[in-house]
Design a protein around this motif. Structure first.
Motif: not given
Length: 744
Positions: A4-17
């Protein structure tokens, strides 16, 4: 979780957030821990940064970090630097935490870090965390949530104008919500627009700009807003403050250590007046639950609320069961000419049920109207509101309307359904609801009959009075002569001496209660805590059962009033429309007295009902007498002053009006005289004075009203039955003989 973290945060470009949020939280928790250690003067913890004696606030470091990371973000905007973006986001998060932690200092331009105004810094931090969390989960505010996608597809000027107008309308609604003082609703509503509609429609907070400008000439709305603030928002605010202070520390407390009395000079210590030691009452969950039960018992429940809830539940139940029927029984019996439930017969049955329910609803309204008219003309204005509050009436109306709506929806679906189906569960449920409605109709008829029966009504009011007496004196022991009273103002409390020269603060009733202006209850435990915490003495001006006019004084506070919060004191009072029998012993007695006075009025002239009322008045007074007597043995230190009913007050409330209205009614006077003689036999000698005084008044009344010797003898006898015998209770000289007289 990793997927879920990879799909929802990393892949969507929200890792800096994500890095920004984590660094923000860690930096805020660290800096709060640090300042609390500095405030506690822990020796091994580094202190403030004070080069050259100048205190540098940590928001300065936060500003520098925000400027550096923001400039670096702009400089690297055209490059693909994911690692640098995460690092810069972390630096920006740390700087933001340091700045927002001292947001109150920037807002007020002075050091209010530990003052009451410093809470705004914690509020700003919470708002920032909420916004970052919403962006992290992909929720965007109005204007950034794909609102312009239709325009990107057709490039139409009309589409663009429509989008801009819709955004402006949403922003206008958000502005109205914020003007009503609903900060969280307005901010989160920018991400979830339906919340804006709710916030804009509902009442404003009392201190908001909207209320100050729009509710100035609307006292009813202002009163409702104040009541909602006290009932809903204040408990939430207290919970929020407790959570905030568990993280950030306590606000509004002096930073300097208090001076101990031992450190004062001996002559100064001797000059201080000696006062009885008072221990601040601790908050107890039992007190809070008791006050909550009191509010629930005495509050006025809207008659429409339960019927509306049942109708809405019936709508969803019908929709759900129709889907269940379609899933389980769709096409059932299609290969034969027989169905488990015939659709035509089912439609007829549902129509009959719907028609019967609407007819029963009309009967309920008729029954309520009849009971209200009878109560207004024959009973008492104190009892009439209680009749409409009966649960059986609200449940009857709600169940009849719910069954009607349910049957109509199922019948409509059956009429519009072109496929062969057997609505078995829906039909059986309609039959079940019809049976429940029939049972409620029987209960309604029984309740209306009990209301129209004065004997049953008096018995019901007396039972409520007995419960009220038990609540007022919960620790009374039948085998002891002492009692400990409940939440009422104690006449025998050891009150602290009042210094009349001390500062006096008069708190008035500024905002009217939407439930009424008759004082029904006082939260004594909380008043005791507040007076001890503030170091003041509080006098409650109105008494229980009094009507409080607008701008009338409700509290007189003596002492240093700098920390006194009037809204906290006002929240300790409960107002309503009428002094109902459930409010207290005096209210129950007053309701029975009202019924007796109605019966003795020239329009009705029913002394028999007055005698029945005196039966229950005697019962309540006999129960009250030992409790009130035992209550005088209790004594506790108290800063609270107010009105407290004594035994003389109860006797006066219960008998004086009936004594005045009993002119030329021998049986009422005989029964009233029997009440006094019974109480004299049951009460200790120190409670006889008001009873003997009223017996003397009845003797004087006897010589004024009656002229013949027979009439004087009849009216002067005490008789528990009113006119059960010529001599009354004093003529019972022969024992009751069971069996044959010659068998002795």
């Amino acid at each position: 979780m990793k997927a879920w973290f990879v799909e929802s945060v990393v892949d969507t470009g929200r890792l800096p957030l994500f890095f920004l949020l984590v660094s923000f939280l860690l930096a805020f928790l660290f800096i709060r821990f640090s300042v609390r250690m500095i405030r506690a003067e822990v020796s091994w913890w580094p202190g403030n940064v004070t080069p050259g004696g100048m205190h540098i606030h940590h928001m300065v470091f936060g500003l520098i970090m925000m400027l550096v990371s923001g400039f670096a973000f702009i400089a690297l905007a055209d490059y693909q630097t994911p690692v640098a973006n995460c690092v810069l986001a972390s630096v920006f998060g740390i700087g933001s935490a340091l700045v927002l932690d001292e947001y109150a200092l920037v807002l007020h331009l002075r050091d209010v870090y530990w003052a009451e105004e410093g809470r705004s810094s914690i509020d700003a931090v919470f708002v920032a965390i909420a916004i970052v969390l919403l962006f992290l989960f992909g929720v965007h505010p109005i204007g950034f949530a794909g609102d312009f996608n239709p325009y990107e597809q057709d490039r139409s000027i009309g589409t663009l104008i429509g989008i801009i107008i819709s955004i402006l309308i949403a922003l206008a609604i958000a502005m109205i919500t914020l003007l009503k003082g609903k900060l969280w609703t307005g901010l989160i509503g920018l991400f979830f627009p339906p919340l804006l509609i709710v916030g804009a429609i509902r009442l404003s907070r009392p201190g908001a700009p909207w209320a100050r400008s729009r509710y100035r000439d609307k006292p009813t709305k202002m009163s409702r807003a104040v009541a909602r603030e006290q009932r809903i928002r204040e408990p939430l605010i207290r919970a929020k403050i407790r959570f905030q202070e568990s993280v950030s520390g306590s606000f509004g407390l002096p930073e300097a250590n208090p001076v101990k009395l031992d450190a004062l000079k001996p002559e100064l210590s001797l000059a201080l007046p000696l006062q009885p030691p008072i221990v601040t009452p601790k908050w107890r969950i039992s007190d809070a639950l008791r006050w909550r039960r009191t509010r629930r018992r005495l509050r006025t429940v809207p008659v429409w609320r339960l019927p509306v809830l049942l109708v809405v539940a019936a709508f969803f139940l019908a929709d759900t069961l129709i889907d269940v029927d379609s899933t389980l029984f769709d096409g059932f019996g299609a290969d034969s000419n027989e169905y488990a439930v015939d659709p035509g017969a089912t439609a007829t049955l549902l129509s009959v049920i719907a028609g019967g329910m609407i007819t029963l609803t009309g009967l309920v309204f008729t029954a309520i109207t009849l009971a209200m008219q009878f109560g207004a003309s024959q009973i008492s204005v104190r009892v009439v509101p209680l009749l409409a509050q009966q649960r059986v009436m609200r449940w009857s109306i709600g169940m009849f309307l719910a069954t009607f709506v349910y049957s109509i929806i199922v019948a409509l679906d059956l009429a519009l359904n072109t496929q062969h189906s057997a609505p078995q569960i829906s039909t059986y449920t309609a039959l079940f609801l019809a049976i429940v409605s029939a049972i409620l109709f029987i209960a309604l008829v029984a309740k209306v009959g009990s209301i129209l029966n004065s004997s049953q009504l008096l018995r019901w009011i007396a039972s409520e009075g007995r419960r009220a007496i038990v609540r007022a004196y919960p620790l009374y022991n039948e085998f002891s002569t002492e009692a400990t009273s409940g939440p009422a103002l104690q006449a025998a409390d050891v009150l602290l001496p009042v210094d009349e020269s001390r500062e006096l603060l008069v708190i008035r009733l500024r905002h009217l209660s939407p439930d009424g202006r008759v004082l029904l209850a006082i939260n004594l435990p909380r008043l005791q805590r507040l007076s001890s915490i503030w170091g003041v003495s509080i006098e409650v001006v109105p008494g229980i059962g009094e009507f409080v006019a607008q701008n009338a004084p409700i509290f007189e506070v003596r002492g240093n009033s700098s920390s006194v919060r009037p809204e906290s004191l006002t929240s300790c009072l409960l107002f309503g429309d009428t002094h109902s029998p459930m409010a207290g012993p005096a209210a129950a007695i007053q309701s029975i007295v009202d019924i007796s006075l109605k019966a003795l009025s020239p329009a009705i002239n029913d002394p028999g009902r007055a005698v029945q009322a005196l039966d229950y008045i005697e019962d309540l007074l006999v129960i009250l007498a030992p409790r009130v007597h035992g209550d005088t043995a209790t004594s506790t230190l108290s800063r609270i002053r107010g009105q407290q009913r004594t035994w003389t007050d109860y006797v006066s409330i219960a008998t004086d009006e009936i004594r005045h209205f009993s002119t030329n009614s021998a049986q009422v006077q005989r029964r009233l005289r029997a009440v006094f003689t019974t109480l004299i036999a049951a009460c200790p000698p120190d409670q006889h004075a008001p009873l003997l005084e009223r017996l003397d008044a009845m003797d004087q009344q006897l010589t004024r009203e009656w002229t013949g010797d027979l009439d004087i003898r009849l009216a002067g006898a005490a008789d528990p039955q009113g006119l059960g015998s010529e001599a009354g209770s004093s003529g019972r000289v022969h024992p009751l003989i069971v069996g044959r007289p010659d068998a002795r």
